[in-house]
Scaffold this motif. Structure first.
Motif, PDB file in Angstrom:
ATOM      1  N   ASP A 132       0.819  -1.221   0.000  1.00 55.78           N
ATOM      2  CA  ASP A 132       0.000   0.000   0.000  1.00 55.78           C
ATOM      3  C   ASP A 132       0.854   1.274   0.000  1.00 55.78           C
ATOM      4  N   MET A 133       2.184   1.126   0.105  1.00 59.51           N
ATOM      5  CA  MET A 133       3.061   2.307   0.109  1.00 59.51           C
ATOM      6  C   MET A 133       3.623   2.618  -1.270  1.00 59.51           C
ATOM      7  N   VAL A 134       3.518   1.669  -2.214  1.00 64.73           N
ATOM      8  CA  VAL A 134       4.306   1.829  -3.433  1.00 64.73           C
ATOM      9  C   VAL A 134       3.496   2.312  -4.631  1.00 64.73           C
ATOM     10  N   THR A 155       8.027 -16.344 -13.921  1.00 67.80           N
ATOM     11  CA  THR A 155       7.943 -15.086 -13.160  1.00 67.80           C
ATOM     12  C   THR A 155       6.663 -14.310 -13.486  1.00 67.80           C
ATOM     13  N   LEU A 156       6.062 -14.612 -14.634  1.00 71.36           N
ATOM     14  CA  LEU A 156       4.899 -13.828 -15.063  1.00 71.36           C
ATOM     15  C   LEU A 156       3.658 -14.074 -14.204  1.00 71.36           C
ATOM     16  N   ALA A 157       3.621 -15.207 -13.524  1.00 67.41           N
ATOM     17  CA  ALA A 157       2.480 -15.473 -12.625  1.00 67.41           C
ATOM     18  C   ALA A 157       2.391 -14.373 -11.565  1.00 67.41           C
ATOM     19  N   LYS A 158       3.539 -13.813 -11.190  1.00 69.54           N
ATOM     20  CA  LYS A 158       3.540 -12.737 -10.177  1.00 69.54           C
ATOM     21  C   LYS A 158       2.900 -11.460 -10.705  1.00 69.54           C
ATOM     22  N   VAL A 159       3.016 -11.257 -12.004  1.00 73.40           N
ATOM     23  CA  VAL A 159       2.412 -10.059 -12.606  1.00 73.40           C
ATOM     24  C   VAL A 159       0.894 -10.159 -12.483  1.00 73.40           C
ATOM     25  N   LYS A 160       0.372 -11.313 -12.818  1.00 75.05           N
ATOM     26  CA  LYS A 160      -1.074 -11.553 -12.719  1.00 75.05           C
ATOM     27  C   LYS A 160      -1.519 -11.436 -11.263  1.00 75.05           C
ATOM     28  N   GLU A 161      -0.746 -12.030 -10.370  1.00 76.59           N
ATOM     29  CA  GLU A 161      -1.079 -12.012  -8.938  1.00 76.59           C
ATOM     30  C   GLU A 161      -1.142 -10.567  -8.425  1.00 76.59           C
ATOM     31  N   LEU A 162      -0.193  -9.765  -8.857  1.00 74.89           N
ATOM     32  CA  LEU A 162      -0.161  -8.357  -8.429  1.00 74.89           C
ATOM     33  C   LEU A 162      -1.336  -7.578  -8.991  1.00 74.89           C
ATOM     34  N   MET A 168      -8.321  -6.175  -5.773  1.00 75.41           N
ATOM     35  CA  MET A 168      -8.975  -6.598  -4.521  1.00 75.41           C
ATOM     36  C   MET A 168      -8.782  -5.590  -3.396  1.00 75.41           C
ATOM     37  N   GLU A 169      -7.574  -5.044  -3.333  1.00 79.40           N
ATOM     38  CA  GLU A 169      -7.222  -4.149  -2.225  1.00 79.40           C
ATOM     39  C   GLU A 169      -7.398  -2.670  -2.585  1.00 79.40           C
ATOM     40  N   HIS A 170      -7.928  -2.401  -3.760  1.00 77.24           N
ATOM     41  CA  HIS A 170      -8.139  -1.019  -4.224  1.00 77.24           C
ATOM     42  C   HIS A 170      -6.844  -0.206  -4.180  1.00 77.24           C
TER      43      HIS A 170
END
Ligand code: DX5
Ligand code: ZN
Length: 222
Positions: A132-134, A155-162, A168-170
């Motif tokens: 939430d800081m970045v 590594t691309l799974a992390k892009v989707k996850e982010l 979700m977290e707005h």
């Protein structure tokens, strides 16, 4: 032709260092969006590049957003200098500092946008407490240190996850991918919902940089 709003950030690492002013100007004339600046200290990564003076000197030759990627141990030691260099984004590695929260706060206090980067072996869960800081999350799609490597598909799974987490977290951070991004891999990068594509060798080795940027944004592959 279908076009994307992908931000293209050529990395000066792959430019010809004997004529960097000219090289940085071609980033703008090619229609690319940001200038990516890879700072390496020979400790966090096995390579050495440049420090804040290099960025200060380049600043006079480009009005574009300067996206500075600090691959440096204990980056908190240098935040002030890099903020004064004219960098707009300062991105640090969580793996390089014990005090990640404090370091991100230092960046925000300096007036720069704060970014955090993950090497391929670091999961997104490692940065949940500071997401939430970045303003930017830089997903390394190669092991950092050198240009010209091949993108590591896992590594691309992390892009989707982010991207899912952001929704979700707005939250509102941009998701950037760095390493092995070229005309052959850009479509999968976009499909995983990246906002920014860093490209070093693919941009600087392109026979026509303007055409390269158009094709990256047009989702064409060779
Ligand atoms: C690697 C750097 C990258 C590098 C990418 O450690 O962070 O920004 O310049 O280069 P390419 O696009 O050639 O993989
Ligand atoms: Zn980089």
């Amino acid at each position: 032709m279908e076009t994307s709003s992908l931000i293209i950030a050529p990395s000066m690492l792959s430019s010809d260092f004997s004529k960097v002013a000219e090289e940085v100007r071609t980033i703008q004339t090619s229609g690319a969006d940001w200038v990516h600046l890879d700072v390496m200290d020979g400790m966090f990564v096995p390579n050495i590049t440049f420090g804040p003076k290099f960025i200060t000197d380049l600043r006079a030759h480009s009005p574009l957003v300067f996206d500075t990627h600090l691959m440096v141990e204990k980056p908190e030691r240098f935040i002030e200098e890099f903020a004064q260099s004219g960098s707009n984004y300062l991105t640090v590695h969580g793996e390089a500092t014990v005090h990640l929260h404090r370091t991100l706060q230092l960046i925000k206090d300096s007036g720069c946008k704060a970014g955090i980067s993950l090497i391929p072996s670091t999961p997104v869960s490692a940065i949940l407490p500071v997401l939430d800081m970045v303003d930017l999350v830089l997903v390394m799609t190669v092991n950092p240190g050198f240009g010209g490597q091949s993108l590591i598909p896992s590594t691309l799974a992390k892009v989707k996850e982010l991207s899912v987490l952001r929704e979700m977290e707005h939250l509102s951070y941009l998701i950037s991918v760095d390493g092995g991004v070229n005309l052959s891999t850009v479509s999968t990068v976009i499909a995983h919902h990246a906002d920014v594509a860093v490209c070093g060798s693919a941009f600087f080795n392109a026979p026509d940089r303007r055409e390269f940027v158009l094709r990256m944004k047009g989702r064409h592959s060779v």
